[in-house]
Design a protein around this motif. Sequence first.
Motif, PDB file in Angstrom:
ATOM      1  N   GLU A   1       0.976  -1.223  -0.101  1.00 17.81           N
ATOM      2  CA  GLU A   1       0.203   0.008  -0.051  1.00 17.81           C
ATOM      3  C   GLU A   1       0.746   0.836  -0.221  1.00 17.81           C
ATOM      4  N   TYR A   2       1.859   1.611   0.431  1.00 18.10           N
ATOM      5  CA  TYR A   2       2.941   2.185   0.626  1.00 18.10           C
ATOM      6  C   TYR A   2       3.735   2.544  -0.532  1.00 18.10           C
ATOM      7  N   ASP A   3       4.080   2.006  -1.114  1.00 16.63           N
ATOM      8  CA  ASP A   3       4.867   1.880  -2.669  1.00 16.63           C
ATOM      9  C   ASP A   3       5.226   3.466  -3.266  1.00 16.63           C
ATOM     10  N   ASN A   4       5.187   4.046  -3.112  1.00 12.42           N
ATOM     11  CA  ASN A   4       5.515   5.075  -4.388  1.00 12.42           C
ATOM     12  C   ASN A   4       5.546   5.505  -5.659  1.00 12.42           C
ATOM     13  N   ILE A   5       5.542   3.826  -6.599  1.00 11.05           N
ATOM     14  CA  ILE A   5       5.258   3.062  -7.523  1.00 11.05           C
ATOM     15  C   ILE A   5       3.379   3.001  -7.959  1.00 11.05           C
ATOM     16  N   LEU A   6       2.745   3.371  -6.804  1.00  9.10           N
ATOM     17  CA  LEU A   6       1.617   3.317  -7.127  1.00  9.10           C
ATOM     18  C   LEU A   6       0.476   5.194  -6.613  1.00  9.10           C
ATOM     19  N   LYS A   7       1.816   5.775  -6.782  1.00 10.03           N
ATOM     20  CA  LYS A   7       1.542   6.969  -7.046  1.00 10.03           C
ATOM     21  C   LYS A   7       1.724   8.215  -7.960  1.00 10.03           C
ATOM     22  N   GLN A   8       1.612   8.010  -8.896  1.00  8.25           N
ATOM     23  CA  GLN A   8       2.658   8.380 -10.557  1.00  8.25           C
ATOM     24  C   GLN A   8       1.810  10.211 -10.396  1.00  8.25           C
ATOM     25  N   PHE A   9       1.994  11.183 -10.070  1.00 10.26           N
ATOM     26  CA  PHE A   9       1.056  12.278 -10.563  1.00 10.26           C
ATOM     27  C   PHE A   9       1.250  13.207 -11.415  1.00 10.26           C
ATOM     28  N   PRO A  10       0.543  13.598 -11.839  1.00 11.83           N
ATOM     29  CA  PRO A  10       1.670  14.825 -13.421  1.00 11.83           C
ATOM     30  C   PRO A  10       2.771  15.236 -12.627  1.00 11.83           C
ATOM     31  N   VAL A  11       3.423  15.783 -12.978  1.00  7.57           N
ATOM     32  CA  VAL A  11       4.649  15.742 -13.235  1.00  7.57           C
ATOM     33  C   VAL A  11       4.244  17.685 -13.046  1.00  7.57           C
ATOM     34  N   ASN A  12       3.418  18.535 -13.218  1.00  3.35           N
ATOM     35  CA  ASN A  12       2.946  19.470 -13.117  1.00  3.35           C
ATOM     36  C   ASN A  12       2.266  19.823 -12.204  1.00  3.35           C
TER      37      ASN A  12
END
Length: 393
Positions: A111-122
Amino acid sequence: MSFNNEYVIFVGINNNNIISNIKLNSHSQNRSIDHRSKIDADQNRSLRSHESGSVLIAVFWLMAAMGITIFSSMVVLRSDLRVVDSEKSSFRALQLAEMGVAIAAQRGIEEYDNILKQFPVNDIAFAEFEDYFEFAPDEGFRVEIKKEAGRINPNHYLLRPTPESLNAMADVFQSWGIELSEAQEIVNCLLDWVDADEVTSAAPDGAEAEWYEANVGSLNYPFNRAFYDVKEMQFVKGMDVVAAYKPNWRNYFTVRSQGPLDINDADANLIAVAAGLEEMSEIGGSEFSENVDEIEDFLNGESESGSYGRNGPDGVKDTVDDTPIDVNLLIDELIRLGAPSPEQLTDRFTSSGNTLRIISTGIKGEYQRKLEVVLRNRGTNPSIISREEIFGK
């Protein structure tokens, strides 16, 4: 001779008059012809001028019509282009949501892996997250992984109706303030809904087709199968009583887990309800009972003694330092608070549910699409229990 001369003179005079008259008449005729010619010329000029004016007006109208047509076409074309662009962006957001589900379904992803949070770079607010994919600046996704076993599964108890299982369901209703006899009657009605026979359980407490036909007017109740959705429970006899005591009862149940309540994911009040302990300090109140507070303290641990509880040293759920709690330790705590015997509680709880709810949101510019997938046995033989798109949340 004189007569003749006078006659001649007279004749001459008359001839001169005639000639003069002829000349005058001829001149008048010429003037009349010239006048008519002028009139005709003026009329022709007026007619030509009128025709030219009409043609000019027609040209202006034609130009205006063409302008309106061209402008309308441009407006429609622009609108169509916007629709196409919107459809493309929306579809791309759905693709990104599907990508998030595919990643979360992989074994070893937590649940805590950053790969699950790919937000727009802008999006400056999430600039600290690492980029794993080459997306457009306005693209990304975010994924939540939740354990479906964090809620109570009624099918787990009703499809194998042992006395312990039926008591477990009755304890749920009792924890909300419903009397034991009434709670048992509701459980019998739930049992009649899922069993395959037409025999009323613990008559007259239960309810089979005859009761629903007489009191509800439905020939299709009960379904005589397991609950496919929590919403189906509202049609069962006696659930109106449950709703009176607990209006949000749906938030406590699921039909997609494999059974026992996961103590490392469920809230403290849900654990109290599953154990048959009083949930609220008073019926219909808004404050949890002391039992719930003590369970919460147990789950959080005591930092002074080095026991940090299920959320680990940082006290934050779903992070890398989370520490699962052993079921037997929780059962001991529940017994201390007045729950039933360990033999009855063992089947109600687990320390690791294997059914996950994956909520993935794809982002493309201002467009977002959200998918919810329930997945079982992710690590060994994964199977999708349900998949749906969530709108308006």
